[in-house]
Write a protein that holds these residues in place. Structure first.
Motif, PDB file in Angstrom:
ATOM      1  N   THR A   1       2.650  -9.829 -31.568  1.00  0.00           N
ATOM      2  CA  THR A   1       3.460 -11.054 -31.555  1.00  0.00           C
ATOM      3  C   THR A   1       4.876 -10.804 -31.036  1.00  0.00           C
ATOM      4  O   THR A   1       5.373 -11.576 -30.194  1.00  0.00           O
ATOM      5  CB  THR A   1       3.486 -11.695 -32.957  1.00  0.00           C
ATOM      6  OG1 THR A   1       2.151 -12.123 -33.294  1.00  0.00           O
ATOM      7  CG2 THR A   1       4.416 -12.895 -33.003  1.00  0.00           C
ATOM      8  N   PRO A   2       5.566  -9.744 -31.467  1.00  0.00           N
ATOM      9  CA  PRO A   2       6.890  -9.474 -30.885  1.00  0.00           C
ATOM     10  C   PRO A   2       6.836  -9.236 -29.375  1.00  0.00           C
ATOM     11  O   PRO A   2       7.746  -9.661 -28.649  1.00  0.00           O
ATOM     12  CB  PRO A   2       7.348  -8.217 -31.632  1.00  0.00           C
ATOM     13  CG  PRO A   2       6.653  -8.288 -32.949  1.00  0.00           C
ATOM     14  CD  PRO A   2       5.303  -8.870 -32.644  1.00  0.00           C
ATOM     15  N   MET A   3       5.780  -8.554 -28.894  1.00  0.00           N
ATOM     16  CA  MET A   3       5.655  -8.344 -27.453  1.00  0.00           C
ATOM     17  C   MET A   3       5.461  -9.670 -26.719  1.00  0.00           C
ATOM     18  O   MET A   3       6.029  -9.902 -25.649  1.00  0.00           O
ATOM     19  CB  MET A   3       4.491  -7.402 -27.154  1.00  0.00           C
ATOM     20  CG  MET A   3       4.771  -5.928 -27.461  1.00  0.00           C
ATOM     21  SD  MET A   3       3.374  -4.851 -27.060  1.00  0.00           S
ATOM     22  CE  MET A   3       3.287  -5.058 -25.270  1.00  0.00           C
ATOM     23  N   TYR A   4       4.639 -10.547 -27.309  1.00  0.00           N
ATOM     24  CA  TYR A   4       4.415 -11.868 -26.701  1.00  0.00           C
ATOM     25  C   TYR A   4       5.726 -12.658 -26.676  1.00  0.00           C
ATOM     26  O   TYR A   4       6.077 -13.272 -25.668  1.00  0.00           O
ATOM     27  CB  TYR A   4       3.345 -12.616 -27.495  1.00  0.00           C
ATOM     28  CG  TYR A   4       2.924 -13.939 -26.875  1.00  0.00           C
ATOM     29  CD1 TYR A   4       1.832 -14.010 -26.029  1.00  0.00           C
ATOM     30  CD2 TYR A   4       3.636 -15.106 -27.149  1.00  0.00           C
ATOM     31  CE1 TYR A   4       1.442 -15.227 -25.459  1.00  0.00           C
ATOM     32  CE2 TYR A   4       3.271 -16.316 -26.590  1.00  0.00           C
ATOM     33  CZ  TYR A   4       2.168 -16.373 -25.745  1.00  0.00           C
ATOM     34  OH  TYR A   4       1.797 -17.575 -25.178  1.00  0.00           O
TER      35      TYR A   4
ATOM     36  N   LYS B   1       6.695 -22.783 -22.746  1.00  0.00           N
ATOM     37  CA  LYS B   1       7.294 -23.378 -23.941  1.00  0.00           C
ATOM     38  C   LYS B   1       6.259 -23.819 -24.971  1.00  0.00           C
ATOM     39  O   LYS B   1       6.618 -24.202 -26.090  1.00  0.00           O
ATOM     40  CB  LYS B   1       8.165 -24.584 -23.542  1.00  0.00           C
ATOM     41  CG  LYS B   1       9.341 -24.225 -22.648  1.00  0.00           C
ATOM     42  CD  LYS B   1      10.168 -25.456 -22.319  1.00  0.00           C
ATOM     43  CE  LYS B   1      11.357 -25.088 -21.427  1.00  0.00           C
ATOM     44  NZ  LYS B   1      12.185 -26.285 -21.099  1.00  0.00           N
ATOM     45  N   ALA B   2       4.991 -23.775 -24.615  1.00  0.00           N
ATOM     46  CA  ALA B   2       3.954 -24.271 -25.516  1.00  0.00           C
ATOM     47  C   ALA B   2       3.682 -23.273 -26.642  1.00  0.00           C
ATOM     48  O   ALA B   2       3.632 -22.062 -26.409  1.00  0.00           O
ATOM     49  CB  ALA B   2       2.676 -24.534 -24.740  1.00  0.00           C
TER      50      ALA B   2
ATOM     51  N   ALA C   1       9.894 -16.176 -24.709  1.00  0.00           N
ATOM     52  CA  ALA C   1      10.834 -16.401 -25.808  1.00  0.00           C
ATOM     53  C   ALA C   1      10.814 -17.827 -26.342  1.00  0.00           C
ATOM     54  O   ALA C   1      11.121 -18.065 -27.521  1.00  0.00           O
ATOM     55  CB  ALA C   1      12.254 -16.043 -25.354  1.00  0.00           C
ATOM     56  N   GLU C   2      10.463 -18.798 -25.491  1.00  0.00           N
ATOM     57  CA  GLU C   2      10.491 -20.201 -25.922  1.00  0.00           C
ATOM     58  C   GLU C   2       9.174 -20.655 -26.537  1.00  0.00           C
ATOM     59  O   GLU C   2       9.061 -21.802 -26.971  1.00  0.00           O
ATOM     60  CB  GLU C   2      10.838 -21.098 -24.729  1.00  0.00           C
ATOM     61  CG  GLU C   2      12.227 -20.866 -24.165  1.00  0.00           C
ATOM     62  CD  GLU C   2      12.544 -21.820 -23.031  1.00  0.00           C
ATOM     63  OE1 GLU C   2      12.901 -22.979 -23.325  1.00  0.00           O
ATOM     64  OE2 GLU C   2      12.405 -21.416 -21.860  1.00  0.00           O
TER      65      GLU C   2
END
Length: 481
Positions: free
Chosen positions: A84-87, A62-63, A92-93
């Motif tokens: 960034t989209p892959m990460y 979540k960080a 997702a959070e």
């Protein structure tokens, strides 16, 4: 800029910095330590999570993670549209805080020293930070756990096992009595002889692998009214230095180049150096246009695009640099430098290649492991392929672009790299470490190639300069293992 274009300076910086970030000895790092402060000594609360098979680096899901990307020749779409989209798909959070800048040092150095840096930083461009100083100051994170972690998308392999030979070593430093990796050098340049495949196909010319075949082909090319081999003496002499150094390493292994870097007495008189210089010097005598001594790199490259030059020594940026001059009748391809002797210790397929474009996780961020996880995403096969498609540059992820037809030159370079296998070497560092030697080599190689092909004179000149540097106590020395 009068004699050297900005793109030429940027390319020289890329090559030399790519070399300099790796294999640096403790004295070199120590010498630079005054350039960057150690930063805040206050312990920062780091975001961490529980390590597992699905979370090998133990990040906090979540960080938020903050990244800064250099906005330069490679663009930023690979970060915004791919990494960034892959990460985010995986975590997702987690919010990815993204910034792009042309002024890396101006933007980042104050934050490093204040102890509130981004978690992952792309250190590049004319305003790049001195990475050796960053390592010495303890501001870059040890990436041992990253390279030991499972690949993001290649089952059964660690991140390190998916990379080309030398990729980890090139970002490794001697620190606190041991060698540790601190940088991911992501973009990968291959060097060789570039030519027009369509011209060669039209004339049924076969790319040579032996020196005898090379000179025989040069005779045919010369008879056809084309300059067989060329480089620009005015501002691209270092292309030719690299060609000679590559041939010397193929004759006697990369140890020949390491001896030069270490200023070993007699290293420039080694048989491999002299044989390489002698062979190339004769190419200059018989097959080069002497007027090219006064030409710039773009002028010679344009002549190649017009089929007035056959072979041109360069790196894999060439195709992109000449994009505006490429006609439908021109298709870039690249070949390894031919074997000089019949007893070369490295095969004809061996090549020189260097990684560049530094990315690192900062110890002065709040989510160091998140920064490393972002690098793990970048080092996935999927992300590397998309980077290559967007930038027309290979990455250090081995085989990521295999089977892809992105551009003719890039495809040819990737094929050459694949055929080289384990016989890929990083080259030399003396030109980066010792300006006096670099300056002397540019003059010496032009004299060799444009003024008589005297190999012994070339070796004598460089040996004297090297030993003058070795004896000069005012010059800080570096060593290479």
């Amino acid at each position: 800029m009068s004699d050297i274009t900005k793109s030429e300076l940027d390319r020289r910086s890329l090559l030399r910095r790519a070399a300099a970030v790796g294999l640096a000895a403790t004295p070199a790092v120590g010498m630079l330590s005054a350039c960057v402060g150690s930063g805040s000594d206050e312990k920062k609360d780091q975001a961490t999570g529980t390590k597992s098979a699905d979370n090998p680096l133990g990040i906090d899901p979540k960080a938020p993670v903050e990244i800064v990307i250099f906005d330069g020749g490679l663009g930023t779409k690979y970060a915004t549209d791919v990494d960034t989209p892959m990460y985010k798909k995986k975590w997702a959070e987690s919010e990815v805080k993204y910034t792009a800048t042309e002024q890396i040092a101006t933007t980042i150095k104050p934050r490093l020293n204040a102890g509130n840096a981004p978690d992952m930083i792309n250190n590049s461009g004319a305003d790049m930070m001195d990475f050796g100083a960053i390592v010495k100051a303890g501001q870059a994170a040890d990436l041992t756990d990253l390279f030991a972690a499972p690949s993001f998308d290649i089952p059964g392999k660690t991140v390190g096992e998916t990379l080309v030979p030398g990729a980890i070593e090139q970002g490794t430093y001697d620190v606190d009595g041991g060698r540790k990796p601190f940088a991911v050098n992501y973009s990968f340049t291959v060097f060789g002889m570039y030519y027009n495949k369509k011209l060669f196909d039209k004339n049924n010319w076969t790319v040579p692998t032996t020196w005898a075949d090379f000179t025989a082909l040069c005779d045919k090319i010369k008879a056809a009214g084309i300059v067989p081999f060329a480089y620009a003496g005015a501002n691209a002499s270092y292309y030719m230095v690299r060609a000679i150094m590559t041939s010397a390493a193929k004759i006697g292994t990369e140890q020949v180049l390491k001896d030069l870097d270490n200023l070993k007495p007699g290293a420039w008189q080694a048989p491999a150096i002299k044989q390489a210089a002698e062979a190339w010097g004769q190419i200059g005598v018989k097959y080069m246009n002497k007027s090219f001594l006064g030409l710039r790199h773009t002028e010679v490259q344009l002549q190649q695009n017009q089929d007035k030059v056959a072979f041109y020594p360069c790196g894999s940026w060439l195709e992109n640099e000449q994009a505006a001059s490429i006609t439908p009748n021109f298709e870039y391809a690249v070949a390894p430098y031919p074997s000089v002797t019949t007893s070369d210790q490295l095969p004809a397929t061996a090549i020189n290649a260097a990684a560049g474009e530094i990315y690192f996780a900062s110890t002065k961020g709040t989510n160091v492991q998140g920064g490393k996880e972002y690098l793990r995403v970048m080092l996935s096969k999927a992300a590397a392929l998309e980077f290559t498609k967007l930038t027309k540059s290979l990455t250090v992820v081995a085989g990521a672009a295999d089977g892809q037809t992105i551009s003719p030159g890039l495809t040819s370079g990737n094929d050459m790299l694949s055929k080289a296998g384990k016989d890929v070497f990083m080259g030399y560092l003396w030109d980066t470490w010792y300006k006096k030697m670099n300056d002397a080599s540019l003059e010496a190689v032009n004299a060799l190639m444009f003024n008589g092909g005297d190999a012994q004179k070339f070796c004598d000149t460089m040996e004297k300069v090297a030993q003058d540097v070795a004896k000069d106590s005012s010059i800080s020395k570096n060593t290479r293992a």
